[in-house]
Motif scaffolding. Sequence first.
Motif, PDB file in Angstrom:
ATOM      1  N   ASN A 617      85.394  -0.597  64.593  1.00  0.00           N
ATOM      2  CA  ASN A 617      84.117  -0.958  63.974  1.00  0.00           C
ATOM      3  C   ASN A 617      83.310   0.285  63.620  1.00  0.00           C
ATOM      4  O   ASN A 617      82.653   0.342  62.571  1.00  0.00           O
ATOM      5  N   THR A 618      83.368   1.290  64.481  1.00  0.00           N
ATOM      6  CA  THR A 618      82.672   2.551  64.194  1.00  0.00           C
ATOM      7  C   THR A 618      83.276   3.236  62.976  1.00  0.00           C
ATOM      8  O   THR A 618      82.562   3.753  62.106  1.00  0.00           O
ATOM      9  N   LEU A 619      84.612   3.236  62.903  1.00  0.00           N
ATOM     10  CA  LEU A 619      85.294   3.892  61.789  1.00  0.00           C
ATOM     11  C   LEU A 619      85.006   3.202  60.453  1.00  0.00           C
ATOM     12  O   LEU A 619      85.060   3.836  59.393  1.00  0.00           O
ATOM     13  N   THR A 620      84.709   1.903  60.489  1.00  0.00           N
ATOM     14  CA  THR A 620      84.419   1.163  59.256  1.00  0.00           C
ATOM     15  C   THR A 620      82.924   0.933  59.063  1.00  0.00           C
ATOM     16  O   THR A 620      82.518   0.110  58.235  1.00  0.00           O
ATOM     17  N   ASP A 621      82.103   1.638  59.854  1.00  0.00           N
ATOM     18  CA  ASP A 621      80.633   1.568  59.732  1.00  0.00           C
ATOM     19  C   ASP A 621      80.089   0.158  59.899  1.00  0.00           C
ATOM     20  O   ASP A 621      79.034  -0.175  59.344  1.00  0.00           O
ATOM     21  N   GLY A 622      80.785  -0.672  60.653  1.00  0.00           N
ATOM     22  CA  GLY A 622      80.305  -2.027  60.900  1.00  0.00           C
ATOM     23  C   GLY A 622      80.235  -2.910  59.671  1.00  0.00           C
ATOM     24  O   GLY A 622      79.489  -3.892  59.649  1.00  0.00           O
ATOM     25  N   ARG A 623      81.029  -2.587  58.648  1.00  0.00           N
ATOM     26  CA  ARG A 623      80.954  -3.317  57.374  1.00  0.00           C
ATOM     27  C   ARG A 623      82.212  -4.113  57.054  1.00  0.00           C
ATOM     28  O   ARG A 623      82.317  -4.692  55.988  1.00  0.00           O
ATOM     29  N   GLN A 624      83.179  -4.143  57.969  1.00  0.00           N
ATOM     30  CA  GLN A 624      84.431  -4.843  57.715  1.00  0.00           C
ATOM     31  C   GLN A 624      84.441  -6.166  58.490  1.00  0.00           C
ATOM     32  O   GLN A 624      84.459  -6.174  59.715  1.00  0.00           O
ATOM     33  N   PRO A 625      84.402  -7.294  57.783  1.00  0.00           N
ATOM     34  CA  PRO A 625      84.283  -8.580  58.480  1.00  0.00           C
ATOM     35  C   PRO A 625      85.413  -8.864  59.459  1.00  0.00           C
ATOM     36  O   PRO A 625      85.179  -9.412  60.545  1.00  0.00           O
ATOM     37  N   TYR A 626      86.647  -8.493  59.103  1.00  0.00           N
ATOM     38  CA  TYR A 626      87.762  -8.801  59.995  1.00  0.00           C
ATOM     39  C   TYR A 626      87.741  -7.930  61.248  1.00  0.00           C
ATOM     40  O   TYR A 626      88.177  -8.363  62.312  1.00  0.00           O
ATOM     41  N   VAL A 627      87.205  -6.715  61.143  1.00  0.00           N
ATOM     42  CA  VAL A 627      87.045  -5.876  62.327  1.00  0.00           C
ATOM     43  C   VAL A 627      85.966  -6.460  63.235  1.00  0.00           C
ATOM     44  O   VAL A 627      86.127  -6.521  64.462  1.00  0.00           O
ATOM     45  N   LEU A 628      84.871  -6.919  62.663  1.00  0.00           N
ATOM     46  CA  LEU A 628      83.821  -7.562  63.463  1.00  0.00           C
ATOM     47  C   LEU A 628      84.320  -8.850  64.105  1.00  0.00           C
ATOM     48  O   LEU A 628      83.947  -9.178  65.244  1.00  0.00           O
ATOM     49  N   ASP A 629      85.163  -9.574  63.371  1.00  0.00           N
ATOM     50  CA  ASP A 629      85.773 -10.790  63.925  1.00  0.00           C
ATOM     51  C   ASP A 629      86.599 -10.449  65.163  1.00  0.00           C
ATOM     52  O   ASP A 629      86.542 -11.139  66.190  1.00  0.00           O
ATOM     53  N   THR A 630      87.368  -9.352  65.090  1.00  0.00           N
ATOM     54  CA  THR A 630      88.168  -8.913  66.231  1.00  0.00           C
ATOM     55  C   THR A 630      87.275  -8.437  67.374  1.00  0.00           C
ATOM     56  O   THR A 630      87.550  -8.706  68.549  1.00  0.00           O
ATOM     57  N   GLN A 646      76.933 -12.736  68.096  1.00  0.00           N
ATOM     58  CA  GLN A 646      76.264 -11.857  67.130  1.00  0.00           C
ATOM     59  C   GLN A 646      77.276 -11.172  66.208  1.00  0.00           C
ATOM     60  O   GLN A 646      77.075 -11.084  64.989  1.00  0.00           O
ATOM     61  N   ALA A 647      78.372 -10.700  66.804  1.00  0.00           N
ATOM     62  CA  ALA A 647      79.397 -10.035  65.994  1.00  0.00           C
ATOM     63  C   ALA A 647      80.036 -11.019  65.021  1.00  0.00           C
ATOM     64  O   ALA A 647      80.291 -10.687  63.856  1.00  0.00           O
ATOM     65  N   GLU A 648      80.298 -12.249  65.484  1.00  0.00           N
ATOM     66  CA  GLU A 648      80.943 -13.238  64.616  1.00  0.00           C
ATOM     67  C   GLU A 648      80.010 -13.672  63.486  1.00  0.00           C
ATOM     68  O   GLU A 648      80.453 -13.857  62.336  1.00  0.00           O
ATOM     69  N   GLN A 649      78.747 -13.829  63.787  1.00  0.00           N
ATOM     70  CA  GLN A 649      77.789 -14.194  62.740  1.00  0.00           C
ATOM     71  C   GLN A 649      77.692 -13.097  61.678  1.00  0.00           C
ATOM     72  O   GLN A 649      77.628 -13.381  60.480  1.00  0.00           O
ATOM     73  N   ALA A 651      80.111 -11.018  60.964  1.00  0.00           N
ATOM     74  CA  ALA A 651      81.391 -11.071  60.241  1.00  0.00           C
ATOM     75  C   ALA A 651      81.368 -12.173  59.184  1.00  0.00           C
ATOM     76  O   ALA A 651      81.824 -11.975  58.045  1.00  0.00           O
ATOM     77  N   ILE A 652      80.837 -13.332  59.551  1.00  0.00           N
ATOM     78  CA  ILE A 652      80.771 -14.460  58.610  1.00  0.00           C
ATOM     79  C   ILE A 652      79.892 -14.116  57.420  1.00  0.00           C
ATOM     80  O   ILE A 652      80.232 -14.400  56.265  1.00  0.00           O
ATOM     81  N   GLN A 653      78.744 -13.471  57.686  1.00  0.00           N
ATOM     82  CA  GLN A 653      77.829 -13.117  56.597  1.00  0.00           C
ATOM     83  C   GLN A 653      78.475 -12.125  55.624  1.00  0.00           C
ATOM     84  O   GLN A 653      78.396 -12.268  54.402  1.00  0.00           O
ATOM     85  N   LEU A 654      79.161 -11.104  56.175  1.00  0.00           N
ATOM     86  CA  LEU A 654      79.836 -10.126  55.321  1.00  0.00           C
ATOM     87  C   LEU A 654      80.963 -10.759  54.526  1.00  0.00           C
ATOM     88  O   LEU A 654      81.185 -10.439  53.350  1.00  0.00           O
ATOM     89  N   ALA A 655      81.695 -11.689  55.169  1.00  0.00           N
ATOM     90  CA  ALA A 655      82.794 -12.364  54.479  1.00  0.00           C
ATOM     91  C   ALA A 655      82.270 -13.231  53.340  1.00  0.00           C
ATOM     92  O   ALA A 655      82.860 -13.259  52.245  1.00  0.00           O
ATOM     93  N   LEU A 656      81.164 -13.919  53.574  1.00  0.00           N
ATOM     94  CA  LEU A 656      80.573 -14.745  52.515  1.00  0.00           C
ATOM     95  C   LEU A 656      80.109 -13.878  51.350  1.00  0.00           C
ATOM     96  O   LEU A 656      80.295 -14.241  50.179  1.00  0.00           O
ATOM     97  N   ASN A 657      79.508 -12.735  51.662  1.00  0.00           N
ATOM     98  CA  ASN A 657      79.053 -11.830  50.606  1.00  0.00           C
ATOM     99  C   ASN A 657      80.210 -11.326  49.753  1.00  0.00           C
ATOM    100  O   ASN A 657      80.051 -11.048  48.561  1.00  0.00           O
ATOM    101  N   ALA A 658      81.391 -11.207  50.395  1.00  0.00           N
ATOM    102  CA  ALA A 658      82.571 -10.713  49.682  1.00  0.00           C
ATOM    103  C   ALA A 658      83.393 -11.835  49.069  1.00  0.00           C
ATOM    104  O   ALA A 658      84.430 -11.579  48.454  1.00  0.00           O
ATOM    105  N   GLY A 659      82.940 -13.086  49.241  1.00  0.00           N
ATOM    106  CA  GLY A 659      83.667 -14.219  48.680  1.00  0.00           C
ATOM    107  C   GLY A 659      84.928 -14.569  49.443  1.00  0.00           C
ATOM    108  O   GLY A 659      85.889 -15.107  48.865  1.00  0.00           O
ATOM    109  N   LEU A 660      84.964 -14.278  50.755  1.00  0.00           N
ATOM    110  CA  LEU A 660      86.157 -14.533  51.565  1.00  0.00           C
ATOM    111  C   LEU A 660      86.030 -15.852  52.316  1.00  0.00           C
ATOM    112  O   LEU A 660      84.927 -16.380  52.525  1.00  0.00           O
ATOM    113  N   GLU A 661      87.177 -16.370  52.758  1.00  0.00           N
ATOM    114  CA  GLU A 661      87.220 -17.611  53.524  1.00  0.00           C
ATOM    115  C   GLU A 661      86.653 -17.388  54.926  1.00  0.00           C
ATOM    116  O   GLU A 661      86.948 -16.382  55.573  1.00  0.00           O
ATOM    117  N   THR A 662      85.832 -18.343  55.404  1.00  0.00           N
ATOM    118  CA  THR A 662      85.175 -18.159  56.707  1.00  0.00           C
ATOM    119  C   THR A 662      85.409 -19.321  57.669  1.00  0.00           C
ATOM    120  O   THR A 662      84.810 -19.344  58.749  1.00  0.00           O
TER     121      THR A 662
END
Length: 687
Positions: A617-630, A646-649, A651-662
Amino acid sequence: MRMVQMRKASTLRLRVVVVLLALVTLAAFLPVFHNGFLRYDDSTYVRNNRVVLNGITWDGINWAFTTFRGGFWHPLTWLSHMLDCELFGLNSGAQHYVNVLFHTANTILLLLLLYRLTGALWPSALVAALFAWHPLHVESVAWLAERKDVLSTFFGILALLAYTRYAQAQCLKPQPTNSGRGMARPGQGYGVYRGALYFWLAVIFFALGLMAKPMLVTLPFVMWLLDFWPLRRIPDLSISSFPAGRRLLFEKWPFLLFSGIASVVAAVAERNAGMIVSLEQVPFSLRLGNALVSYAGYLWQTIWPARLSVMYPLPPQLPWSEVTAAAAFLMVITWFAWHMRGRCPYLLVGWLWFLGALVPVIGLVQLNVQSPGDHFTYFPLIGIFVAVAFGMKDLIGQLRINMIPVAVIASFVLGACLAVTEHQLSYWRNDETLFSHAVAVTDDNAGTRLNLGLEFAANGRLTEALEQFQEAALISPSNALAHIFLGKSFAEMGKTSEALVECQKARTVLNLSSQQPQLHYDLGLVLVQLGRFDEALEQYHQAAQFASDNPDLYYEMGKLLLMQGRDDIAVDKLRESLRLDPYNVPALGLLAQILASDDQPQIRNGPEARALAEKANTLTDGRQPYVLDTLAMAYAETGHFQEAQQAEQRAIQLALNAGLETDDMSRRLTLYQSGQPFRVNYRINDH
């Protein structure tokens, strides 16, 4: 007083030439600011190299000095790319322009070297200008992965400059009198001491050059040639001068020692990467013929740099008439240069510089079916330019030719070089422009077809990609990559039977040349895509025999073993991947996911999963939804359900912003809200 004025005028002219050379070179290569990262080798060196992308770190420095990634040991090259990423991130234009800065520095250093050696400004400037602006050198400058060329040459010329200072300081040694005793003049002791310092400084620069690219192993030979001309430390290259030549050769023992070590390390790296091609694949007769034709071809391209390509095909056979003509041509030039060594020593020095410097890359030792390459000429062509420029100087002096028409002709030649260089630079914008041009200017070139097809496939143009792969397979039926990429294309199009046929063809070819780890790895990826897990694992194991330091290979093995239900072995493979590349985010995430959520309790390790996920998560600056999901899975496994929510919420918000399945993330969020961790069985049945 007059002498002082002349010296000042000479210094002023030198400074003006230096400034003009630098400004024109920097301006000529401005188009590289628009170049992107190429899939062809730039991915290995920068774009997909996670260690390099992390910039300068202690782990990265250790990796640079211990890895054989890409089939080479060149730690300084890796460190220069890391520094680029530290300073510029993924700004490809800025990274490309660092190559230009090194190229410009090499041009100025070359001018200073030749001027110090000869005292002749205009011939030295002509050599430097030809070096800077010749179209054959575009590849070394415009191709980011060829940083090793410009970097090694930078240290190589510095080594020659230091060696020149050392050799010239030898004249300050006391000369013996008739009584056998030397009479020292004031400053002689200091001159000898300073000369020794320059000698060892040259050794250091040479070692640094080898750590940028081992092709520099022939530099001691170049130094020995400079001893003949213009340093005049060897009176002649005939048998009568053998004692002096032998003494000066022995003098270079530290350079020869480093050359030997670098050659051994390079051979180990190439063999470790499976790059060395056997004599059964490419017979020595073909290698020798290709070397002779390549020498002649480089000379022709120097005179007429047309139809330049990023890669040229190695023909399956060469007509003996062509080989004989090339051999005769080279022998005539060699005889002429040797015959003129007394009156025109620069001809022999320049010619042998060219021949010798190309030896490591001329194809006698075949690496991945090596064909000629423009970037191989970067350092060797200096010899040809020296022979031409100083030959012109003598010819003008002997015939008393008016300098005005000579200057006009020289300006025209340099202007033509600049024009062709600008035109050639336009092809290096991206993979499609580069390889479309290569397909257009070369015949029966399977390699360019494959790379163009890969670019089409990456942009979703599968039909066009398939056409290029099919053309490559027709040109070279024994090219395993052509069949692998055809199999991948058919698989992505849903044509499973056709994909399996191509995979079988690739496997048949690889059985004849099994020491090519990248091909086994690529075939394994396609077989996984087709659901042939056992066959894919077999290919991965074969790749690991010759590429045991590839972190991506162990990552893919871990994924595959996980899908086979062999979770404990999968964990071991992923840990090995992270040992080789501690910053491998996909491996960090997958291992953390397994340790946090595997349905087998003996596999799970909550604290380790959390540490791995937090690092990812640090390496991806907290911006990768699947890393936050993990990370949420790891928090839940350690009983920190509030943090998991908090982490899952997030992740869901970032995934929605990117148009990904949640949907799956939402189900996991519900589990965490009820105080339950997530559990999963990763096994997938193969076909």
